[in-house]
Design a protein around this motif. Structure first.
Motif, short mmCIF file in Angstrom:
data_model
loop_
_atom_site.label_atom_id
_atom_site.label_comp_id
_atom_site.label_asym_id
_atom_site.label_seq_id
_atom_site.Cartn_x
_atom_site.Cartn_y
_atom_site.Cartn_z
N SER A 45 1.19 -1.20 0.08
CA SER A 45 -0.13 0.18 -0.12
C SER A 45 0.93 1.27 0.58
O SER A 45 0.96 2.14 -0.51
N VAL A 46 1.76 1.08 0.90
CA VAL A 46 2.21 2.26 0.52
C VAL A 46 3.62 2.58 -0.38
O VAL A 46 3.47 3.89 -1.34
N LEU A 47 4.16 1.56 -1.11
CA LEU A 47 4.86 1.71 -2.11
C LEU A 47 4.29 1.80 -3.44
O LEU A 47 4.13 1.48 -4.98
N ALA A 48 2.50 1.50 -3.42
CA ALA A 48 1.94 1.70 -4.72
C ALA A 48 1.77 2.59 -5.71
O ALA A 48 2.25 2.40 -6.87
N ASP A 49 2.23 3.20 -5.55
CA ASP A 49 2.46 4.77 -6.00
C ASP A 49 3.53 5.30 -6.42
O ASP A 49 5.03 5.53 -7.80
N ALA A 74 14.00 -7.05 10.05
CA ALA A 74 14.62 -6.59 9.64
C ALA A 74 14.02 -7.06 7.87
O ALA A 74 13.33 -7.51 7.77
N LEU A 75 14.57 -6.34 7.15
CA LEU A 75 14.60 -6.38 5.96
C LEU A 75 15.03 -6.01 5.43
O LEU A 75 16.59 -6.67 5.43
N GLU A 81 17.27 -1.63 -0.34
CA GLU A 81 18.16 -0.96 -1.71
C GLU A 81 17.04 0.39 -2.41
O GLU A 81 17.23 0.53 -3.05
N ASN A 82 15.55 -0.29 -2.20
CA ASN A 82 14.44 0.69 -2.75
C ASN A 82 15.09 1.98 -2.78
O ASN A 82 14.00 2.08 -1.22
N GLU A 83 15.04 2.83 -3.91
CA GLU A 83 14.80 3.89 -3.72
C GLU A 83 14.04 3.95 -2.95
O GLU A 83 13.21 5.51 -2.17
N ALA A 84 12.60 4.04 -3.18
CA ALA A 84 11.30 4.90 -2.40
C ALA A 84 11.70 4.68 -1.43
O ALA A 84 10.80 5.35 -0.82
#
Length: 132
Positions: A45-49, A74-75, A81-84
């Motif tokens: 939901s956060v990264l949808a756009d 942990a990620l 590393e995903n910029e968004a």
């Protein structure tokens, strides 16, 4: 003053179902699984756009119940590393939201880890290892 994005609406929408899932968790694996699925829903939901075309995977986030100094989760390097996402983690309440969900999941995980015989009895209903 810097502007901080807030995702509390998303958090509030997910909390009731997450708490219900945690209360139904019968093993540490269930606690881990319910946490991951809920966080994937939140992050989608956060990264949808912001990150169109970026696909989140189950192995991108996990619960870290043994890391007492950390946030409880942990990620994966791919996700971190995903910029968004990196931008959102730096400029929003997302880390705090992830930590709150992780705290609930870690608490349930630790409770279930203390009582493995009870967990096995629920899972195998008297026919499995706990009944021996």
């Amino acid at each position: 003053m810097t502007k901080i994005a807030s995702f509390t609406k998303l958090e509030n929408a997910l909390v009731p179902r997450f708490r219900e899932s945690m209360s139904r968790a019968q093993s540490t694996a269930d606690a881990q699984k319910f946490f991951v699925y809920t966080m994937l829903e939140l992050l989608n939901s956060v990264l949808a756009d912001a990150a169109a075309g970026f696909e989140l995977r189950y192995e991108d986030i996990w619960l870290t119940p043994d890391d007492e100094a950390g946030p409880g989760y942990a990620l994966s390097p791919r996700l971190a590393e995903n910029e968004a996402l990196a931008e959102l983690l730096a400029s929003s309440d997302l880390p705090a939201i992830l930590a709150r969900f992780a705290a609930v999941a870690v608490k349930r995980y630790q409770y279930l880890a203390q009582k493995p015989e009870k967990t096995e009895a629920k899972m195998y209903h008297g026919t499995g290892r706990a009944a021996r």
